[in-house]
Write a protein that holds these residues in place. Sequence first.
Motif, PDB file in Angstrom:
ATOM      1  N   SER A   1      40.721   7.368  11.421  1.00 14.71           N
ATOM      2  CA  SER A   1      39.558   6.866  10.685  1.00 14.71           C
ATOM      3  C   SER A   1      39.845   5.597   9.881  1.00 14.71           C
ATOM      4  CB  SER A   1      39.009   7.949   9.767  1.00 14.71           C
ATOM      5  OG  SER A   1      40.006   8.350   8.852  1.00 14.71           O
ATOM      6  N   LYS A   2      41.143   5.274   9.708  1.00 15.02           N
ATOM      7  CA  LYS A   2      41.518   4.062   8.965  1.00 15.02           C
ATOM      8  C   LYS A   2      41.945   2.926   9.897  1.00 15.02           C
ATOM      9  CE  LYS A   2      42.845   6.685   4.942  1.00 15.02           C
ATOM     10  NZ  LYS A   2      43.905   7.102   4.053  1.00 15.02           N
ATOM     11  N   ASN A   3      41.623   3.054  11.186  1.00 14.09           N
ATOM     12  CA  ASN A   3      41.941   2.060  12.215  1.00 14.09           C
ATOM     13  C   ASN A   3      43.430   1.917  12.508  1.00 14.09           C
ATOM     14  OD1 ASN A   3      39.265   1.533  12.745  1.00 14.09           O
ATOM     15  ND2 ASN A   3      39.171  -0.202  11.350  1.00 14.09           N
ATOM     16  N   ASN A   4      44.209   2.952  12.219  1.00 12.89           N
ATOM     17  CA  ASN A   4      45.607   2.967  12.637  1.00 12.89           C
ATOM     18  C   ASN A   4      45.641   3.420  14.092  1.00 12.89           C
ATOM     19  OD1 ASN A   4      46.833   2.397  10.026  1.00 12.89           O
ATOM     20  ND2 ASN A   4      46.085   4.413   9.453  1.00 12.89           N
ATOM     21  N   ILE A   5      46.185   2.607  14.972  1.00 11.17           N
ATOM     22  CA  ILE A   5      46.228   2.929  16.395  1.00 11.17           C
ATOM     23  C   ILE A   5      47.130   4.135  16.615  1.00 11.17           C
ATOM     24  CG2 ILE A   5      46.930   2.092  18.669  1.00 11.17           C
ATOM     25  CD1 ILE A   5      46.137  -0.745  17.670  1.00 11.17           C
ATOM     26  N   VAL A   6      46.607   5.147  17.324  1.00 10.13           N
ATOM     27  CA  VAL A   6      47.364   6.380  17.551  1.00 10.13           C
ATOM     28  C   VAL A   6      47.560   6.688  19.032  1.00 10.13           C
ATOM     29  CG1 VAL A   6      46.722   7.406  15.337  1.00 10.13           C
ATOM     30  CG2 VAL A   6      45.292   7.824  17.359  1.00 10.13           C
TER      31      VAL A   6
ATOM     32  N   ASN B   1      35.984  13.794  14.319  1.00 10.93           N
ATOM     33  CA  ASN B   1      36.140  13.374  12.924  1.00 10.93           C
ATOM     34  C   ASN B   1      37.463  12.673  12.653  1.00 10.93           C
ATOM     35  OD1 ASN B   1      33.665  14.460  12.325  1.00 10.93           O
ATOM     36  ND2 ASN B   1      34.511  16.417  11.644  1.00 10.93           N
ATOM     37  N   ASN B   2      38.492  12.999  13.409  1.00 12.61           N
ATOM     38  CA  ASN B   2      39.809  12.428  13.164  1.00 12.61           C
ATOM     39  C   ASN B   2      40.207  11.336  14.147  1.00 12.61           C
ATOM     40  OD1 ASN B   2      40.302  14.278  11.054  1.00 12.61           O
ATOM     41  ND2 ASN B   2      40.731  15.846  12.578  1.00 12.61           N
ATOM     42  N   ALA B   3      39.346  10.992  15.095  1.00 13.31           N
ATOM     43  CA  ALA B   3      39.711   9.991  16.099  1.00 13.31           C
ATOM     44  C   ALA B   3      38.490   9.170  16.494  1.00 13.31           C
ATOM     45  CB  ALA B   3      40.282  10.686  17.332  1.00 13.31           C
ATOM     46  N   LYS B   4      38.726   7.893  16.746  1.00 15.20           N
ATOM     47  CA  LYS B   4      37.626   7.031  17.164  1.00 15.20           C
ATOM     48  C   LYS B   4      38.114   5.966  18.140  1.00 15.20           C
ATOM     49  CE  LYS B   4      37.715   3.750  13.326  1.00 15.20           C
ATOM     50  NZ  LYS B   4      36.882   3.086  12.338  1.00 15.20           N
ATOM     51  N   ILE B   5      37.163   5.343  18.776  1.00 16.73           N
ATOM     52  CA  ILE B   5      37.444   4.253  19.704  1.00 16.73           C
ATOM     53  C   ILE B   5      37.820   3.031  18.881  1.00 16.73           C
ATOM     54  CG2 ILE B   5      36.446   2.722  21.449  1.00 16.73           C
ATOM     55  CD1 ILE B   5      36.634   5.622  22.376  1.00 16.73           C
ATOM     56  N   PHE B   6      38.811   2.307  19.334  1.00 19.26           N
ATOM     57  CA  PHE B   6      39.215   1.081  18.657  1.00 19.26           C
ATOM     58  C   PHE B   6      39.447   0.015  19.720  1.00 19.26           C
ATOM     59  CE2 PHE B   6      42.345  -1.768  16.675  1.00 19.26           C
ATOM     60  CZ  PHE B   6      41.722  -2.020  15.460  1.00 19.26           C
ATOM     61  N   ILE B   7      38.639  -1.042  19.687  1.00 18.78           N
ATOM     62  CA  ILE B   7      38.808  -2.128  20.651  1.00 18.78           C
ATOM     63  C   ILE B   7      39.518  -3.275  19.948  1.00 18.78           C
ATOM     64  CG2 ILE B   7      37.666  -3.816  22.132  1.00 18.78           C
ATOM     65  CD1 ILE B   7      35.519  -1.758  22.674  1.00 18.78           C
ATOM     66  N   LEU B   8      40.666  -3.612  20.469  1.00 18.22           N
ATOM     67  CA  LEU B   8      41.470  -4.700  19.930  1.00 18.22           C
ATOM     68  C   LEU B   8      41.134  -5.956  20.735  1.00 18.22           C
ATOM     69  CD1 LEU B   8      43.692  -5.321  17.882  1.00 18.22           C
ATOM     70  CD2 LEU B   8      45.359  -4.656  19.613  1.00 18.22           C
TER      71      LEU B   8
ATOM     72  N   ILE C   1      48.180  -8.058  18.860  1.00 19.04           N
ATOM     73  CA  ILE C   1      48.729  -8.089  17.504  1.00 19.04           C
ATOM     74  C   ILE C   1      50.098  -7.429  17.510  1.00 19.04           C
ATOM     75  CG2 ILE C   1      46.499  -8.066  16.314  1.00 19.04           C
ATOM     76  CD1 ILE C   1      47.008  -5.074  15.706  1.00 19.04           C
ATOM     77  N   GLN C   2      50.869  -7.728  16.472  1.00 21.46           N
ATOM     78  CA  GLN C   2      52.157  -7.073  16.285  1.00 21.46           C
ATOM     79  C   GLN C   2      52.134  -6.368  14.939  1.00 21.46           C
ATOM     80  OE1 GLN C   2      55.637  -9.438  16.957  1.00 21.46           O
ATOM     81  NE2 GLN C   2      57.002  -7.896  16.128  1.00 21.46           N
ATOM     82  N   ILE C   3      52.477  -5.080  14.947  1.00 23.18           N
ATOM     83  CA  ILE C   3      52.588  -4.295  13.716  1.00 23.18           C
ATOM     84  C   ILE C   3      54.011  -3.770  13.679  1.00 23.18           C
ATOM     85  CG2 ILE C   3      51.745  -2.287  12.441  1.00 23.18           C
ATOM     86  CD1 ILE C   3      49.077  -2.623  13.934  1.00 23.18           C
ATOM     87  N   LYS C   4      54.766  -4.275  12.725  1.00 18.87           N
ATOM     88  CA  LYS C   4      56.203  -3.989  12.629  1.00 18.87           C
ATOM     89  C   LYS C   4      56.858  -4.381  13.948  1.00 18.87           C
ATOM     90  CE  LYS C   4      55.620  -0.548   9.082  1.00 18.87           C
ATOM     91  NZ  LYS C   4      55.823   0.801   8.632  1.00 18.87           N
ATOM     92  N   THR C   5      57.432  -3.447  14.674  1.00 16.75           N
ATOM     93  CA  THR C   5      58.100  -3.798  15.936  1.00 16.75           C
ATOM     94  C   THR C   5      57.234  -3.515  17.163  1.00 16.75           C
ATOM     95  OG1 THR C   5      59.140  -1.623  16.048  1.00 16.75           O
ATOM     96  CG2 THR C   5      60.397  -3.377  14.968  1.00 16.75           C
ATOM     97  N   ASN C   6      56.010  -3.002  16.949  1.00 15.56           N
ATOM     98  CA  ASN C   6      55.121  -2.690  18.068  1.00 15.56           C
ATOM     99  C   ASN C   6      54.178  -3.844  18.368  1.00 15.56           C
ATOM    100  OD1 ASN C   6      56.119  -0.027  18.323  1.00 15.56           O
ATOM    101  ND2 ASN C   6      54.756   0.654  16.699  1.00 15.56           N
ATOM    102  N   ILE C   7      54.077  -4.197  19.641  1.00 22.40           N
ATOM    103  CA  ILE C   7      53.118  -5.206  20.077  1.00 22.40           C
ATOM    104  C   ILE C   7      52.000  -4.487  20.808  1.00 22.40           C
ATOM    105  CG2 ILE C   7      52.725  -7.205  21.568  1.00 22.40           C
ATOM    106  CD1 ILE C   7      55.662  -7.977  21.046  1.00 22.40           C
TER     107      ILE C   7
END
Length: 122
Positions: free
Chosen positions: A92-97, A65-72, A76-82
Amino acid sequence: MIEQNLTRICIGNSFKQGYITAIISSKEIIIDNNLTVSFDDLQPIEFTPEILKEYGYSDDNTIHNNAKIFILKEQIQIKTNIYESGIYISDSKNNIVSNRIKYVHEFQNIESFLIETLSPFD
């Protein structure tokens, strides 16, 4: 030769030589055909969307319920992370963890952890 940072292996993990049935020491592993293999000689299997489907998951499939597969699909760059294109775990909100999952044995360990740790039957 296996990369230095790939040190987390478990019984049942799959490699090109087979799956691990026993860990004898920090230097030797037994695989499913009773062959003893040096840890340094283990060859990881690249984790791809095709292999993900073999495990029964799709591009946007919930593991828990709290984790899912995410294929990028592209970097992409989010703030300082590439983030390189590849397979990740997201909330569940597609935030990479997670870090990018490069190899099958890494996914096996993550999947096992999520299912065992977040099980509603505990």
